[in-house]
Design a protein around this motif. Structure first.
Motif, PDB file in Angstrom:
ATOM      1  N   HIS A   1       0.745  -1.091   0.100  1.00  0.00           N
ATOM      2  CA  HIS A   1      -0.156  -0.006  -0.070  1.00  0.00           C
ATOM      3  C   HIS A   1       0.658   1.292  -0.041  1.00  0.00           C
ATOM      4  O   HIS A   1       0.577   2.474  -0.831  1.00  0.00           O
ATOM      5  N   CYS A   2       1.806   1.369   0.618  1.00  0.00           N
ATOM      6  CA  CYS A   2       2.577   3.007   0.631  1.00  0.00           C
ATOM      7  C   CYS A   2       4.086   2.146   0.182  1.00  0.00           C
ATOM      8  O   CYS A   2       4.678   3.791   0.305  1.00  0.00           O
ATOM      9  N   GLY A   3       4.780   1.077   0.081  1.00  0.00           N
ATOM     10  CA  GLY A   3       6.141   1.078  -0.144  1.00  0.00           C
ATOM     11  C   GLY A   3       7.007   0.775   0.934  1.00  0.00           C
ATOM     12  O   GLY A   3       8.361   0.878   0.577  1.00  0.00           O
TER      13      GLY A   3
ATOM     14  N   VAL B   1       2.300  -6.125  11.185  1.00  0.00           N
ATOM     15  CA  VAL B   1       1.500  -4.205  10.869  1.00  0.00           C
ATOM     16  C   VAL B   1       2.442  -4.059  10.381  1.00  0.00           C
ATOM     17  O   VAL B   1       3.455  -3.168  10.683  1.00  0.00           O
ATOM     18  N   CYS B   2       2.176  -2.862   9.335  1.00  0.00           N
ATOM     19  CA  CYS B   2       3.359  -1.434   8.352  1.00  0.00           C
ATOM     20  C   CYS B   2       3.426  -1.000   9.234  1.00  0.00           C
ATOM     21  O   CYS B   2       1.410   0.017   9.707  1.00  0.00           O
ATOM     22  N   PRO B   3       4.071   0.041  10.009  1.00  0.00           N
ATOM     23  CA  PRO B   3       4.118   0.996  10.729  1.00  0.00           C
ATOM     24  C   PRO B   3       3.680   2.780  10.287  1.00  0.00           C
ATOM     25  O   PRO B   3       3.324   3.188  11.242  1.00  0.00           O
ATOM     26  N   GLU B   4       3.680   2.361   9.254  1.00  0.00           N
ATOM     27  CA  GLU B   4       3.605   3.887   8.819  1.00  0.00           C
ATOM     28  C   GLU B   4       2.132   3.938   8.207  1.00  0.00           C
ATOM     29  O   GLU B   4       1.201   5.114   7.933  1.00  0.00           O
ATOM     30  N   CYS B   5       1.451   2.886   7.445  1.00  0.00           N
ATOM     31  CA  CYS B   5       0.327   2.784   7.233  1.00  0.00           C
ATOM     32  C   CYS B   5      -1.131   1.794   7.997  1.00  0.00           C
ATOM     33  O   CYS B   5      -1.867   2.268   8.294  1.00  0.00           O
ATOM     34  N   GLY B   6      -0.484   1.206   8.891  1.00  0.00           N
ATOM     35  CA  GLY B   6      -1.705   0.019   9.330  1.00  0.00           C
ATOM     36  C   GLY B   6      -1.930  -0.765   8.908  1.00  0.00           C
ATOM     37  O   GLY B   6      -2.356  -1.368   9.696  1.00  0.00           O
TER      38      GLY B   6
HETATM   39 ZN    ZN Z   1       2.530   1.009   4.761  1.00  0.00          ZN
END
Ligand code: ZN
Length: 166
Positions: A136-138, A154-159
């Motif tokens: 989703h955000c790279g 879990v991606c800390p940037e976008c969740g």
């Molecule tokens: Zn992300």
């Protein structure tokens, strides 16, 4: 969501993360071609884009052009049949029955095209995860803890949550 969403041109279709959340995914091929790597290093982005492949697959092209040809045939058939219906040469029932095969073939090609596009989106997601990048955000998601309840990272940037084994 990401603090700074990538522009829509750098995103492609929607995919579901490991927890069923539907999100738009990045299009690494477009980002590479536009020289807009965002938070992904240019070299990594080039490798990801090469893995995905440039251009469209043969299946997508066949389905798309089949759909276009069927659409043109449908419009021509509709024009001819409407003229004949207006002149009283055919009944309304005959008009509808004549259109059914065109509509069936057109719908089939449309379904193939949508299916081929969805396969590409899934492929992009799995290749991004292979390079340990959030689809989703790279964001770089290597070395992050795995949630023991569902095995997702879990991606800390976008969740977004991703299963790295996928
Ligand atoms: Zn992300």
């Amino acid at each position: 969501m990401a603090k700074e969403e990538p522009p829509p041109r750098q995103q492609t279709g929607r995919i579901k993360d490991a927890r069923g959340r539907s999100v738009r995914e990045l299009d690494p091929v477009v980002m590479h071609l536009m020289h807009r790597p965002g938070i992904i290093p240019q070299d990594t982005l080039g490798d990801i884009a090469k893995d995905i492949g440039f251009g469209t697959t043969k299946g997508v092209r066949i389905a798309f052009w089949g759909w276009i040809v069927c659409l043109v045939c449908l419009v021509i058939a509709l024009a001819i049949l409407l003229t004949r219906l207006a002149n009283g040469a055919i009944t309304t029932r005959r008009f509808i029955v004549s259109l059914v095969p065109y509509c069936g073939i057109w719908t089939s090609f449309f379904g193939f095209w949508i299916g081929a596009r969805n396969n590409r989106h899934k492929r992009i997601g799995s290749i991004m995860l292979k390079y340990l990048r959030c689809p989703h955000c790279g964001y770089d998601i290597r070395g992050l803890p795995v949630d023991p309840s569902d095995g997702a990272t879990v991606c800390p940037e976008c969740g977004c949550a991703w299963r790295l084994g996928d």
